[in-house]
Design an enzyme around this catalytic site. Structure first.
Site, PDB file in Angstrom:
ATOM      1  N   GLN A 255       0.825  -1.212   0.000  1.00 42.21           N
ATOM      2  CA  GLN A 255       0.000   0.000   0.000  1.00 42.21           C
ATOM      3  C   GLN A 255       0.856   1.257   0.000  1.00 42.21           C
ATOM      4  O   GLN A 255       2.069   1.193   0.189  1.00 42.21           O
ATOM      5  CB  GLN A 255      -0.920  -0.018   1.234  1.00 42.21           C
ATOM      6  CG  GLN A 255      -0.160  -0.255   2.528  1.00 42.21           C
ATOM      7  CD  GLN A 255      -0.985  -0.874   3.634  1.00 42.21           C
ATOM      8  OE1 GLN A 255      -2.182  -1.093   3.500  1.00 42.21           O
ATOM      9  NE2 GLN A 255      -0.364  -1.158   4.775  1.00 42.21           N
TER      10      GLN A 255
ATOM     11  N   ASP B 232       1.085   1.637  13.758  1.00 38.55           N
ATOM     12  CA  ASP B 232       1.483   2.957  14.266  1.00 38.55           C
ATOM     13  C   ASP B 232       1.851   2.901  15.748  1.00 38.55           C
ATOM     14  O   ASP B 232       2.402   3.857  16.290  1.00 38.55           O
ATOM     15  CB  ASP B 232       0.369   3.994  14.029  1.00 38.55           C
ATOM     16  CG  ASP B 232      -0.967   3.529  14.558  1.00 38.55           C
ATOM     17  OD1 ASP B 232      -1.110   3.377  15.781  1.00 38.55           O
ATOM     18  OD2 ASP B 232      -1.886   3.300  13.745  1.00 38.55           O
TER      19      ASP B 232
ATOM     20  N   GLY C  40      -1.193 -11.153   9.257  1.00 37.07           N
ATOM     21  CA  GLY C  40      -1.954 -11.435  10.467  1.00 37.07           C
ATOM     22  C   GLY C  40      -2.948 -12.584  10.301  1.00 37.07           C
ATOM     23  O   GLY C  40      -3.251 -13.291  11.264  1.00 37.07           O
TER      24      GLY C  40
ATOM     25  N   ASP D  81      -6.714  -4.053  14.784  1.00 31.65           N
ATOM     26  CA  ASP D  81      -6.516  -2.620  14.544  1.00 31.65           C
ATOM     27  C   ASP D  81      -6.224  -2.442  13.059  1.00 31.65           C
ATOM     28  O   ASP D  81      -5.105  -2.136  12.653  1.00 31.65           O
ATOM     29  CB  ASP D  81      -5.353  -2.110  15.392  1.00 31.65           C
ATOM     30  CG  ASP D  81      -5.202  -0.605  15.272  1.00 31.65           C
ATOM     31  OD1 ASP D  81      -6.075   0.034  14.657  1.00 31.65           O
ATOM     32  OD2 ASP D  81      -4.203  -0.078  15.776  1.00 31.65           O
TER      33      ASP D  81
ATOM     34  N   SER E  88      -7.130  -1.345   8.872  1.00 33.57           N
ATOM     35  CA  SER E  88      -7.657  -0.315   8.000  1.00 33.57           C
ATOM     36  C   SER E  88      -9.093  -0.723   7.639  1.00 33.57           C
ATOM     37  O   SER E  88      -9.606  -1.737   8.115  1.00 33.57           O
ATOM     38  CB  SER E  88      -6.768  -0.264   6.769  1.00 33.57           C
ATOM     39  OG  SER E  88      -7.171   0.788   5.948  1.00 33.57           O
ATOM     40  N   ASP E  89      -9.734   0.022   6.789  1.00 37.06           N
ATOM     41  CA  ASP E  89     -11.066  -0.370   6.333  1.00 37.06           C
ATOM     42  C   ASP E  89     -10.929  -1.568   5.387  1.00 37.06           C
ATOM     43  O   ASP E  89      -9.845  -1.795   4.842  1.00 37.06           O
ATOM     44  CB  ASP E  89     -11.744   0.825   5.654  1.00 37.06           C
ATOM     45  CG  ASP E  89     -11.948   1.955   6.654  1.00 37.06           C
ATOM     46  OD1 ASP E  89     -12.218   1.662   7.825  1.00 37.06           O
ATOM     47  OD2 ASP E  89     -11.789   3.124   6.268  1.00 37.06           O
TER      48      ASP E  89
ATOM     49  N   PRO F 227      -5.159  -4.872   1.735  1.00 41.78           N
ATOM     50  CA  PRO F 227      -4.686  -5.952   2.596  1.00 41.78           C
ATOM     51  C   PRO F 227      -5.601  -6.247   3.782  1.00 41.78           C
ATOM     52  O   PRO F 227      -5.543  -7.321   4.358  1.00 41.78           O
ATOM     53  CB  PRO F 227      -3.320  -5.459   3.090  1.00 41.78           C
ATOM     54  CG  PRO F 227      -3.041  -4.180   2.441  1.00 41.78           C
ATOM     55  CD  PRO F 227      -4.204  -3.769   1.591  1.00 41.78           C
TER      56      PRO F 227
END
Ligand code: SPD
Length: 280
Positions: A33, A88, A140, A158, A160-161, A165
């Protein structure tokens, strides 16, 4: 000289939220990404992935405290925690505030996210050096599938939308693998999209979770950077209902929490009527 650069996230080609940028600090596209970090006037540092706002210095506390503490302040055991995504470092930071947590594996597919965050988001990932934290750069989905059965107390997604991925983190086989990896009574918590801006994602996620978990309880708050709309997380376990808040777990985090508290623990589970209807 003022900048006229803006970073924008576009929703369904019909709605855009933009942040005025002081300086672009990082912009790299890797195998997974595009990862960007901006320095901004109003939001501090901002992380964007594939054109979606992920987090910012100013409002990250809402998202990270709510992803972590409802699960960690109520699960029967919290010694062993797995975070999927979370490159993050904000989610790990909140988990590691709990002295009862003995080990955390943070499994992030994209090393770029971790590298950029360590360098440019020092205010968010403040627990990278905690001895209880293991950072693994790997998929994951595969990691959870290979965890020993009944080995984990709490799993936190945790992500992304669900595009790119992160797509595979919202489907039935992944939730089944999470359930298998959790100890009996263990808790899964995940970000589950906006019930206002992303109704299908939100509703489908609840329905798919319900195929595997007896308790599926969405909860809500506003994360201003996420389209300024109501956002949701979901708490799931194999027990018929949510566990109550545990006062001893709250004491060590009370000082640092800016959003979460014992009253919020229950209040966030109240759903607006249009959301209840959406779930019927
Ligand atoms: N629409 C963006 C949702 C992003 C959720 N994950 C954010 C990661 C922050 N640690």
């Amino acid at each position: 000289m003022t900048s006229d650069m803006w970073a924008s996230e576009i929703f369904d080609d019909s709605f855009r939220i933009s942040v005025k940028v002081r300086e672009k600090l990082f912009d790299q596209t890797g195998p997974f990404q595009r990862v960007e970090v901006f320095d901004t006037e109003r939001w501090g540092r901002v992380l964007m992935i594939d054109g979606l706002f992920m987090t910012s210095d100013r409002d990250e506390f809402v998202y990270h405290e709510l992803l972590t503490h409802p699960a960690l302040c109520s699960a029967p055991k919290i010694e062993r925690v797995v975070i999927i995504g979370g490159g993050d470092g904000g989610c790990a930071r909140e988990v590691l505030r709990h002295p009862g947590v003995q080990s955390v594996s943070l499994v992030e597919i994209d090393s770029l996210v971790v590298e950029a965050s360590k360098t440019y988001l020092p205010g968010i990932g403040t627990a990278w050096n905690d001895q209880r934290l293991e950072v693994r750069i790997e998929d994951g989905i595969k990691y959870v599938a290979e965890l020993p059965p009944a080995s984990t107390d709490v799993i936190l997604l945790d992500s992304s939308d669900p595009v790119g991925p992160a797509e595979g983190l919202f489907n039935a086989s992944f939730f089944a693998a999470c359930k298998r990896a959790l100890k009996p009574g263990g808790v899964l918590a995940l970000q589950s999209g906006s019930p206002f801006l992303m109704q299908k994602v939100f509703r489908d996620t609840q329905h798919v979770l319900a195929q595997h978990f007896a308790c599926v309880a969405p909860y809500f708050a506003n994360v201003p950077l996420y389209g300024s709309a109501i956002w949701s997380w979901t708490y799931a376990s194999d027990q018929p209902s949510r566990y109550p808040h545990i006062a001893e777990r709250w004491a060590p985090i009370a000082e640092t929490c800016k959003y979460y508290n014992p009253e919020i623990h229950d209040a966030i589970f109240a759903a607006p009527s249009y959301v209840k209807k959406l779930l019927e």
